[in-house]
Design an enzyme around this catalytic site. Structure first.
Site, PDB file in Angstrom:
ATOM      1  N   ALA A 122       1.018  -1.319  -0.002  1.00 23.00           N
ATOM      2  CA  ALA A 122       0.022   0.090  -0.347  1.00 23.00           C
ATOM      3  C   ALA A 122       0.856   1.335   0.042  1.00 23.00           C
ATOM      4  O   ALA A 122       0.404   2.278  -0.422  1.00 23.00           O
ATOM      5  CB  ALA A 122      -0.985  -0.095   0.941  1.00 23.00           C
ATOM      6  N   CYS A 123       2.206   1.199   0.365  1.00 17.85           N
ATOM      7  CA  CYS A 123       3.019   2.102   0.414  1.00 17.85           C
ATOM      8  C   CYS A 123       3.373   3.194  -1.213  1.00 17.85           C
ATOM      9  O   CYS A 123       4.033   3.948  -1.123  1.00 17.85           O
ATOM     10  CB  CYS A 123       4.385   1.819   1.095  1.00 17.85           C
ATOM     11  SG  CYS A 123       4.286   1.774   2.813  1.00 17.85           S
ATOM     12  N   TYR A 152      10.860   3.067   0.609  1.00 18.31           N
ATOM     13  CA  TYR A 152      10.146   1.789   0.446  1.00 18.31           C
ATOM     14  C   TYR A 152       9.259   1.574  -0.659  1.00 18.31           C
ATOM     15  O   TYR A 152       9.163   0.719  -1.408  1.00 18.31           O
ATOM     16  CB  TYR A 152       9.621   1.662   1.841  1.00 18.31           C
ATOM     17  CG  TYR A 152       8.960   0.057   2.011  1.00 18.31           C
ATOM     18  CD1 TYR A 152       9.637  -1.367   2.035  1.00 18.31           C
ATOM     19  CD2 TYR A 152       7.637   0.027   2.093  1.00 18.31           C
ATOM     20  CE1 TYR A 152       9.016  -2.393   2.056  1.00 18.31           C
ATOM     21  CE2 TYR A 152       6.777  -1.075   2.375  1.00 18.31           C
ATOM     22  CZ  TYR A 152       7.481  -2.186   2.145  1.00 18.31           C
ATOM     23  OH  TYR A 152       6.782  -3.295   2.340  1.00 18.31           O
ATOM     24  N   LYS A 203       3.216  -3.946  24.249  1.00 15.81           N
ATOM     25  CA  LYS A 203       3.297  -2.793  25.166  1.00 15.81           C
ATOM     26  C   LYS A 203       2.335  -2.955  26.227  1.00 15.81           C
ATOM     27  O   LYS A 203       2.293  -3.002  27.410  1.00 15.81           O
ATOM     28  CB  LYS A 203       2.845  -1.418  24.595  1.00 15.81           C
ATOM     29  CG  LYS A 203       4.477  -0.935  23.588  1.00 15.81           C
ATOM     30  CD  LYS A 203       4.136   0.159  22.954  1.00 15.81           C
ATOM     31  CE  LYS A 203       5.107   0.781  21.791  1.00 15.81           C
ATOM     32  NZ  LYS A 203       4.961   2.005  21.240  1.00 15.81           N
ATOM     33  N   THR A 222      -5.018   6.865  10.765  1.00 18.47           N
ATOM     34  CA  THR A 222      -5.771   5.816  10.608  1.00 18.47           C
ATOM     35  C   THR A 222      -5.120   4.625   9.496  1.00 18.47           C
ATOM     36  O   THR A 222      -4.312   5.160   8.768  1.00 18.47           O
ATOM     37  CB  THR A 222      -7.362   6.224   9.835  1.00 18.47           C
ATOM     38  OG1 THR A 222      -6.792   6.719   8.647  1.00 18.47           O
ATOM     39  CG2 THR A 222      -7.949   6.994  10.672  1.00 18.47           C
TER      40      THR A 222
HETATM   41  P1  NAD Z   1       9.638 -10.167   6.835  1.00 14.41           P
HETATM   42  O1  NAD Z   1      10.696  -9.090   7.025  1.00 14.41           O
HETATM   43  O2  NAD Z   1       9.121 -11.095   7.936  1.00 14.41           O
HETATM   44  O3  NAD Z   1      10.016 -11.249   5.842  1.00 14.41           O
HETATM   45  C1  NAD Z   1      11.143 -10.746   4.634  1.00 14.41           C
HETATM   46  C2  NAD Z   1      12.133 -12.049   4.645  1.00 14.41           C
HETATM   47  O4  NAD Z   1      13.025 -11.602   3.563  1.00 14.41           O
HETATM   48  C3  NAD Z   1      12.994 -12.140   5.716  1.00 14.41           C
HETATM   49  O5  NAD Z   1      12.966 -13.205   6.491  1.00 14.41           O
HETATM   50  C4  NAD Z   1      14.476 -11.823   5.364  1.00 14.41           C
HETATM   51  O6  NAD Z   1      15.460 -12.460   6.058  1.00 14.41           O
HETATM   52  C5  NAD Z   1      14.343 -12.116   3.820  1.00 14.41           C
HETATM   53  N1  NAD Z   1      15.150 -11.386   3.130  1.00 14.41           N
HETATM   54  C6  NAD Z   1      15.654 -10.146   3.276  1.00 14.41           C
HETATM   55  N2  NAD Z   1      16.622  -9.741   2.513  1.00 14.41           N
HETATM   56  C7  NAD Z   1      17.214 -11.019   1.883  1.00 14.41           C
HETATM   57  C8  NAD Z   1      18.115 -11.370   0.739  1.00 14.41           C
HETATM   58  N3  NAD Z   1      19.098 -10.507   0.414  1.00 14.41           N
HETATM   59  N4  NAD Z   1      18.042 -12.499   0.527  1.00 14.41           N
HETATM   60  C9  NAD Z   1      17.317 -13.477   0.903  1.00 14.41           C
HETATM   61  N5  NAD Z   1      16.159 -13.337   1.749  1.00 14.41           N
HETATM   62  C10 NAD Z   1      16.252 -12.078   2.169  1.00 14.41           C
HETATM   63  O7  NAD Z   1       8.361  -9.423   5.712  1.00 14.41           O
HETATM   64  P2  NAD Z   1       6.985  -9.775   5.662  1.00 14.41           P
HETATM   65  O8  NAD Z   1       5.962  -9.060   6.425  1.00 14.41           O
HETATM   66  O9  NAD Z   1       7.023 -11.279   5.690  1.00 14.41           O
HETATM   67  O10 NAD Z   1       6.655  -9.464   4.183  1.00 14.41           O
HETATM   68  C11 NAD Z   1       6.953 -10.069   3.142  1.00 14.41           C
HETATM   69  C12 NAD Z   1       6.793  -9.117   1.891  1.00 14.41           C
HETATM   70  O11 NAD Z   1       5.719  -8.679   1.819  1.00 14.41           O
HETATM   71  C13 NAD Z   1       7.840  -8.156   1.815  1.00 14.41           C
HETATM   72  O12 NAD Z   1       8.362  -8.015   0.318  1.00 14.41           O
HETATM   73  C14 NAD Z   1       7.039  -6.935   2.360  1.00 14.41           C
HETATM   74  O13 NAD Z   1       7.584  -5.771   1.581  1.00 14.41           O
HETATM   75  C15 NAD Z   1       6.078  -7.105   1.607  1.00 14.41           C
HETATM   76  N6  NAD Z   1       4.817  -6.263   2.396  1.00 14.41           N
HETATM   77  C16 NAD Z   1       4.434  -6.813   3.799  1.00 14.41           C
HETATM   78  C17 NAD Z   1       3.553  -5.846   4.484  1.00 14.41           C
HETATM   79  C18 NAD Z   1       3.213  -6.565   5.749  1.00 14.41           C
HETATM   80  O14 NAD Z   1       2.282  -5.571   6.559  1.00 14.41           O
HETATM   81  N7  NAD Z   1       3.741  -7.420   6.491  1.00 14.41           N
HETATM   82  C19 NAD Z   1       2.699  -5.007   3.785  1.00 14.41           C
HETATM   83  C20 NAD Z   1       3.142  -4.638   2.608  1.00 14.41           C
HETATM   84  C21 NAD Z   1       3.989  -5.400   1.727  1.00 14.41           C
END
Ligand code: NAD
Length: 328
Positions: A122-123, A152, A203, A222
């Protein structure tokens, strides 16, 4: 004989990736996970697990030593507002995540693993449509003219375009979900990369009776939050669909951060005071717009915020109990 389907999950140690591995295993897939590390909270159920850095093209090629039916690309350098909105991690976020996406996509193309899901965010939505906490606009077509409020978000937008270019030029079945604040058990809950639902649960658990908990800003900003099980279901359906256009995967249950703190206190049965302190905030208002995803995919979330936060709170309280027992 029916051949077993194979899936590759990149970022398999992460919050969403580790849940996706479990789901694909339940469906009978042969699953390979790849990540910099092993999952923190439970052992991976993947059939094969590669510890490696996906910024390195050799690691991407090794991950793709066969043709996968489905590839899920979750690996990214990311975290909550305390990681993404301070500005201190912008170079790493942009460089690391862009490298991963550039390399993974090219390896998928070379190895004929054509069906790939990319986790956008959403960013990507422009900050000028998210100034008012009550009426943010995050419909998919509002993304341009682009003006994400963080680097990001810019990296996600660049990578969306990269994936879409591979779809157009190489005919790859690229699927893009724009996630809106995913939360649930087995997500990071401390250390600086945690998101607001987990931080508030921590927290509230840690506060002393009648005490206070800190909230960044005035707490009137929000957001909406999507429970992990709904996220996994939406992701699977989108990946297996014919839809190449990016779709929101989020909840429309918008709530202020102060109200979210109230939900957590109610679940915990605790009455605490909110102490508002300066901190990184992001946009003023954000909510998923699910009109298009409902229309095109027939998907919508099933788990209410209250139910999902209840499950998350119980899990975080248990983690804290275990951590405290270890440090005593
Ligand atoms: P997370 O940080 O828990 O998982 C990301 C994983 O990627 C981590 O385990 C990390 O070790 C791995 N990683 C990072 N760099 C790496 C590299 N160079 N080589 C191999 N592995 C690597 O994040 P998440 O919450 O599970 O999110 C997953 C995806 O969804 C991400 O791309 C994130 O940007 C996207 N996303 C998540 C959310 C959310 O609310 N969780 C919202 C929007 C988008």
């Amino acid at each position: 004989m029916i051949q077993q389907k194979c899936a590759l999950v990149c970022g398999a140690a992460g919050f969403i990736g580790s849940h996706m591995v479990k789901r694909l295993k339940k469906e009978g897939f042969w699953v390979r996970g790849v990540d910099l590390k092993h999952p923190e909270f439970s052992e991976s159920t993947a059939d094969d697990y590669l510890v490696g850095d996906l910024r390195d093209p050799d690691v991407c090629n090794r991950s793709l030593d066969r043709t996968f039916d489905e590839v899920y690309q979750f690996a990214a350098d990311m975290g909550g507002a305390g990681f993404v909105f301070t500005g201190e991690n912008d170079a790493a976020i942009m460089h690391n995540s862009a490298m991963i996406n550039l390399n993974m996509l090219e390896s998928c193309r070379k190895n004929n693993s054509n069906r790939i899901f990319f986790s956008s965010s959403a960013c990507v939505y422009p900050s000028y449509n998210q100034m008012d906490p009550d009426t943010p606009n995050c419909s998919e077509d509002s993304v341009y003219p682009a003006s994400p409020d963080s680097d990001y978000g810019w990296e996600k937008l660049f990578s969306e375009r990269l994936y879409l270019a591979y779809y157009r030029d190489y005919g790859m079945a690229v699927r893009i979900g724009r996630y809106h604040n995913i939360y649930g058990p087995e997500g990071t809950w401390d250390g600086g990369r945690e998101k607001v639902p987990a931080a508030l649960c921590r927290k509230v658990v840690r506060a002393s009776d009648g005490g206070e908990i800190e909230v960044w800003g005035d707490g009137k900003q929000t957001r909406s939050f999507l429970f992990i099980d709904d996220c996994i279901e939406g992701t699977i359906r989108l990946t297996r669909s014919q839809i190449a256009t990016p779709l929101n995967i989020g909840s429309e249950e918008m709530i202020s951060i102060n109200e979210l703190a109230g939900v957590v206190m109610e679940i915990a049965g605790r009455k605490l005071t909110l102490k508002h302190i300066p901190g990184p905030l992001g946009v003023r208002g954000r909510n998923s717009d699910n009109k298009l995803v409902k229309e095109m995919l027939g998907w919508e979330p099933l788990i209410s915020l209250k139910e999902g936060m209840g499950k998350t709170y119980v899990w975080i309280a248990e983690q804290i109990r275990k951590t405290d027992a270890l440090t005593k």
